[in-house]
Design an enzyme around this catalytic site. Structure first.
Site, short mmCIF file in Angstrom:
data_model
loop_
_atom_site.label_atom_id
_atom_site.label_comp_id
_atom_site.label_asym_id
_atom_site.label_seq_id
_atom_site.Cartn_x
_atom_site.Cartn_y
_atom_site.Cartn_z
N GLY A 57 47.03 22.49 4.73
CA GLY A 57 45.80 21.71 4.89
C GLY A 57 45.42 21.39 6.31
CG ASN A 78 41.55 25.52 8.26
OD1 ASN A 78 40.82 25.70 9.23
ND2 ASN A 78 42.62 26.26 8.01
CG MET A 116 46.98 30.07 -1.57
SD MET A 116 46.09 31.03 -0.34
CE MET A 116 47.07 32.52 -0.37
CG ASN A 127 37.65 31.61 1.03
OD1 ASN A 127 38.50 30.71 1.02
ND2 ASN A 127 37.97 32.88 1.17
CG HIS A 172 39.46 36.25 4.67
ND1 HIS A 172 40.46 36.24 3.71
CD2 HIS A 172 39.55 37.44 5.30
CE1 HIS A 172 41.11 37.39 3.77
NE2 HIS A 172 40.60 38.13 4.71
C1 GRF Z 1 43.99 29.61 6.64
O1 GRF Z 1 44.54 30.51 7.56
C2 GRF Z 1 42.85 30.24 5.90
O2 GRF Z 1 42.18 31.22 6.63
C3 GRF Z 1 43.51 30.86 4.71
O3 GRF Z 1 44.54 29.97 4.37
C4 GRF Z 1 44.97 29.28 5.54
C5 GRF Z 1 45.01 27.81 5.22
O4 GRF Z 1 45.63 27.08 6.22
N1 GRF Z 1 42.55 31.09 3.65
P1 GRF Z 1 45.74 25.50 6.14
O5 GRF Z 1 46.37 25.15 4.79
O6 GRF Z 1 44.34 24.96 6.25
O7 GRF Z 1 46.58 25.09 7.27
#
Ligand code: GRF
Length: 216
Positions: free
Chosen positions: A17, A19, A95, A112, A114
């Site tokens: 998390g 992001n 996921m 999303n 990516h």
């Molecule tokens: C990110 O690298 C995103 O691009 C991918 O999953 C990862 C999530 O990272 N879809 P986090 O859980 O936000 O650290």
């Protein structure tokens, strides 16, 4: 921005998390944007803890709790988010594939993140795929979610030239830094009503001033 124009955002995340954290730190509670719900398929996802610390409501929708019936789980998750008035759903390391039972409830409102420049390297382990291919330019895509795997219209992309990259550790810090910039940037644009799909071209996403001006 007045409360009438506020944007209610949900984040779905399966992992650490970071992001989600970038969104909490950079956009939550600013410019009328509020993260009102964080959902996960993993009860022990660190993302859930980050949400709790920020005082954001959380819920877990684990596959096993729905007899591995994806449509039923998607429906329950959509109900939970709709009950909270969610207008934009952000997948940040979520996921699971979302089916029509979810996507039809949030038309053009699920995005999303990516870690590759789509349409190159969709699916799992995108950065490893890119390294194995031997690319010199890596990057990140934020896109609308459709029923395919990382196949929806592109909203924003940012690249980084790493011609000497050999290992994941040479690339990942750059990818994460870009992600933590462009995901908040895109959510802010949604908050301003500055993202829309062109009426003349279902794959062209108008962003920024383009999205609020007449199309040409
Ligand atoms: C990110 O690298 C995103 O691009 C991918 O999953 C990862 C999530 O990272 N879809 P986090 O859980 O936000 O650290």
């Amino acid at each position: 921005m007045t409360p009438e124009t506020a944007l209610k955002v949900a984040v779905l995340a399966s992992g650490t998390g970071t992001n989600l954290q970038a969104l909490i730190d950079q956009v939550h509670g600013r410019e009328g944007i509020h993260i009102v719900a964080v959902g996960s398929d993993k009860p022990d996802a660190l993302a859930l803890e980050r949400a709790r610390v920020a005082g954001i409501e959380t819920a877990v929708f684990a596959a096993g709790d729905f007899g591995n019936d994806r449509a039923r789980r998607d429906g329950a998750m959509a109900d939970w988010l709709r009950a909270r008035g969610v207008q934009l759903v952000v997948l940040a390391g979520y996921m699971q594939i979302l089916g029509p039972a979810f996507l039809d409830r949030f038309p053009d409102a699920v995005i999303n993140l990516h870690p590759a420049l789509l349409p190159a390297f969709p699916g799992m382990d995108a950065v490893s795929q890119a390294l194995s291919y031997g690319v010199k330019v890596f990057g990140v895509t934020v896109h609308f979610v459709d029923e395919g795997v990382d196949s929806g219209p592109v909203i924003m992309q940012r690249s980084v030239e790493l011609p000497d990259a050999r290992e994941l550790d040479d690339v990942l810090p750059h990818i994460h830094a870009i992600e933590h910039q462009i995901l908040p940037e895109v959510v802010r644009l949604f908050g301003r009503g500055a993202v829309r799909i062109a009426s003349t071209h279902p794959r062209r996403v108008l962003v920024g001033p383009l999205a609020v001006l007449p199309e040409r």
